[in-house]
Design a protein around this motif. Structure first.
Motif, short mmCIF file in Angstrom:
data_model
loop_
_atom_site.label_atom_id
_atom_site.label_comp_id
_atom_site.label_asym_id
_atom_site.label_seq_id
_atom_site.Cartn_x
_atom_site.Cartn_y
_atom_site.Cartn_z
N ARG A 153 10.30 1.93 5.01
CA ARG A 153 9.71 0.98 3.98
C ARG A 153 9.76 -0.46 4.40
O ARG A 153 11.36 -0.74 5.48
N ILE A 196 3.74 -5.65 -0.98
CA ILE A 196 3.37 -4.33 -0.36
C ILE A 196 1.64 -3.39 -0.85
O ILE A 196 2.51 -3.72 -2.34
N PRO A 197 1.56 -2.82 0.03
CA PRO A 197 1.18 -2.75 0.65
C PRO A 197 0.60 -4.22 1.74
O PRO A 197 0.26 -4.62 1.32
N GLN A 229 -3.56 2.14 -2.20
CA GLN A 229 -4.54 1.11 -1.84
C GLN A 229 -6.05 1.72 -1.70
O GLN A 229 -6.59 1.04 -1.53
N SER A 273 2.33 0.55 3.91
CA SER A 273 3.73 0.81 3.53
C SER A 273 5.28 0.66 4.31
O SER A 273 6.31 0.06 3.51
N TYR A 274 5.07 1.53 4.76
CA TYR A 274 6.18 1.97 5.52
C TYR A 274 6.06 1.41 7.44
O TYR A 274 4.51 1.30 7.15
#
Lengths: 205, 259
Positions: free
Chosen positions: A107, A119-120, B123, A150-151
Motif C-alpha cells: 500500500r 489515496i487512491p 473509487q 491504492s497499492y
C-alpha cells in the motif's frame, strides 16, 4: 487472437474497444478453451487482490495461465490489479499471487510531512522510462497515463522495471520480464498514449 | 507529478445535451454522442455526464444512449442521473464508465452509497452535492428533484457522505451554475476542510484562473459545463478544451499541493 481475460473483476469493454481500434482482433472470455488457444493475453482487473486470485482459481484459469505464461511464453499484459496479481502477494490480501516477477504489492505509505496526500492515487500522471521496452516503442513525447490505485509494486529485480511514476515517492508504473508485460495505469483510458501502448502490445510483442 | 483533473460536465435531458443557468432554463446544445467524440479527440482528462431529469421522470438511466457514449471514449467517465439500484450502477460500470454519480438517492438514503462503495469500490462512487444559499446567505444542501433545501448542515452531510464510502464529492453551486462568475471558493474551502476524499468543484467557472483559485481553495479537481460548451458573449455553442500547456501554466503552481 488476443483474449482479454474476463474473471469478474471489473469492466473489460474499453480494453476490447481499444484493441479493435488498433486493428487487432480480440475477444473477451473467461472460457478455458479460449484462454488455452490465445496468441496473446490481457489480464485486466479492478478490485481486491484476494477476490482476483479466488475468481481465477474458481473458474479454473489459474493453472492454465501459469502454463501459458511460463511454459508457452505467451505474451501477457497485466493492467492495474492484473499487474499486481503477477507478484508474490499483496498487503491487501493473504493469498499468493502468480509470482511471475520477483515483486510484492504494498500500500502507498507517505512520510509524516506528506500525510495530506490522498489515496487512491487517482488521475493523470507522468511515467519516466528506466529501460526500453516494446510497449513504449514510438511513444508520444511526455507520456501521461490515467491511474486509479491504492497499492503498487516493489520489484526485487531492477531489470524488470520499465517505468516509474512519482506520487509522494517514486513507484513502479510498468514492468517487463520476457513475455510478461504489465502497467499500473490504465492504457485503455489514456487517450493516444494508451492507444500507442496497446498498439505496441498488439503488433510488436 | 499528478495533474489536477479538469473535467467537462455535460447535462442530458431527454437524450439531448443541455446547459442550465442556476439550474433553470435548460438550453439545447446538441447531440451527446457527437460532443463526447469531440471531447475524446481533445483528450480531456475525464468526462462527467449528468441526466438532469432521469430521477424526476423515474425511468432510470438511458442505458442505450450510455452504451453508445461508452463506445466513443478512451478516457475516464462518470455518469449520474436516476440510479436507484445496485444493479443499475453495475450496469453503468459495464458500459465503460468508471464512476457512478449519486445525488438524489444519497439524500434519501446514505446506506445506498455505503452499499455501492462496498460492492463497486469507493473509487467508483461519486456523491454529487448541490448547494444553494438561503435568504441569509448560508449554504444549504439542495434537492434538485423537489427544489427544496435540506435541514442537515452541509458539512455534516459531507462528512456522512465520506464516512459512507464515497470516493469523491462533486460539489456543485446552484447559485453559480452557468454564470461564468467563478467558483464559490468559500464553499470549496468549507467542504474540503472537513473531508479527506477529493472534492471536485463545479459551478461558475468562466476563465482559466478560476480553476487555479478552486484548487488553491482545496479542490482536488475542477469541473465545468458552460466554460467548455459556450464561446463569446453571445454564448455561441462551441466545444473547447484548453491546451495542456495552458492548463499547466495556471495549475502547476498549485499541483504541489496534491503530491
Amino acid at each position: 487472437m488476443i483474449v482479454v481475460v474476463d474473471y469478474g473483476m471489473g469492466n473489460v469493454g474499453s480494453i476490447l474497444n481499444m484493441i479493435r481500434k488498433t486493428g487487432g482482433s480480440a475477444i473477451i472470455s473467461g472460457n478455458l478453451k479460449d484462454v488455452e488457444m490465445a496468441e496473446k493475453l490481457v489480464l485486466p482487473g479492478v478490485g481486491a487482490f484476494d477476490n482476483g486470485v479466488k475468481n481465477l482459481q474458481d473458474i479454473g484459469l489459474w493453472d492454465i495461465l501459469n502454463h501459458k505464461v511460463c511454459k508457452n511464453k505467451t505474451p501477457i499484459l497485466g493492467i492495474c490489479l492484473g499487474m499486481q496479481l503477477f507478484t508474490d502477494g499483496s498487503e491487501e490480501g493473504n493469498l499468493a499471487g502468480f509470482g511471475w516477477v520477483k515483486a510484492k504489492t504494498i500500500r502507498f505509505r507517505f512520510k509524516e510531512d506528506a500525510r495530506q496526500i490522498k489515496i487512491p492515487h487517482m488521475g493523470w500522471n507522468q511515467v519516466f522510462l528506466k529501460k526500453s521496452s516494446p510497449i513504449f516503442q514510438e511513444m508520444h513525447k511526455e507520456p501521461r497515463f490515467y491511474f486509479v490505485h491504492s497499492y503498487h509494486l516493489i520489484c526485487e529485480e531492477e531489470q524488470d522495471v520499465v517505468s516509474v511514476t512519482r506520487y509522494g515517492h517514486e513507484f513502479v508504473s510498468a514492468i517487463q520480464k520476457e513475455n510478461i508485460y504489465a502497467t499500473q495505469f490504465h492504457p485503455e483510458k489514456s487517450h493516444k498514449y494508451g492507444l500507442q501502448l496497446i498498439r505496441n502490445f498488439v503488433e510488436v510483442c | 507529478m499528478l495533474a489536477t483533473r479538469v473535467i467537462p460536465c455535460l447535462l442530458l435531458k431527454n437524450g439531448g445535451l443541455v446547459k442550465t443557468v442556476r439550474f433553470r432554463n435548460p438550453t439545447y446544445i446538441g447531440d451527446p454522442i457527437n460532443a463526447v467524440k469531440i471531447f475524446n479527440d481533445k483528450e480531456v482528462d475525464e468526462l462527467m455526464i449528468l441526466d438532469i431529469i432521469a430521477t424526476r421522470q423515474g425511468k432510470g438511466p438511458d442505458f442505450d444512449l450510455l452504451s453508445r457514449i461508452g463506445r466513443e471514449a478512451f478516457m475516464p467517465m462518470g455518469y449520474g442521473g436516476g440510479i436507484r439500484t445496485l444493479e443499475e450502477a453495475k450496469r453503468i460500470l459495464s458500459l465503460n464508465f468508471e464512476k457512478i454519480i449519486i445525488n438524489a438517492q444519497a439524500l434519501e438514503n446514505l446506506g445506498f452509497v455505503h452499499q455501492l462503495a462496498k460492492v463497486c469500490g469507493s473509487q467508483s462512487v461519486v456523491v454529487a452535492i448541490d448547494v444553494k444559499k438561503d435568504s441569509l446567505g448560508r449554504p444549504r444542501v439542495y434537492g434538485h428533484t423537489d427544489g427544496q433545501t435540506r435541514k442537515i448542515e452541509l458539512t455534516t452531510y459531507a462528512i456522512q457522505v465520506a464516512n459512507n464510502g464515497a470516493g469523491e464529492i462533486l460539489l456543485n453551486s446552484v447559485d453559480r451554475d452557468g454564470t461564468f462568475n467563478g467558483y464559490d471558493l468559500n464553499l470549496i474551502r468549507m467542504v474540503s476542510q472537513v473531508v479527506n476524499i477529493p472534492v471536485v468543484a463545479l459551478g461558475g467557472a468562466g476563465q482559466l484562473k478560476d480553476f487555479a483559485q478552486a484548487v488553491q481553495s482545496g479542490a482536488s479537481a475542477v469541473a465545468a459545463g458552460s466554460f467548455f460548451v459556450f464561446h463569446g458573449k453571445h454564448r455561441a455553442v462551441l466545444i473547447t478544451y484548453p491546451q495542456k500547456d495552458e492548463l499547466g501554466q495556471v495549475l502547476r503552481v498549485y499541483e504541489g499541493l496534491n503530491q
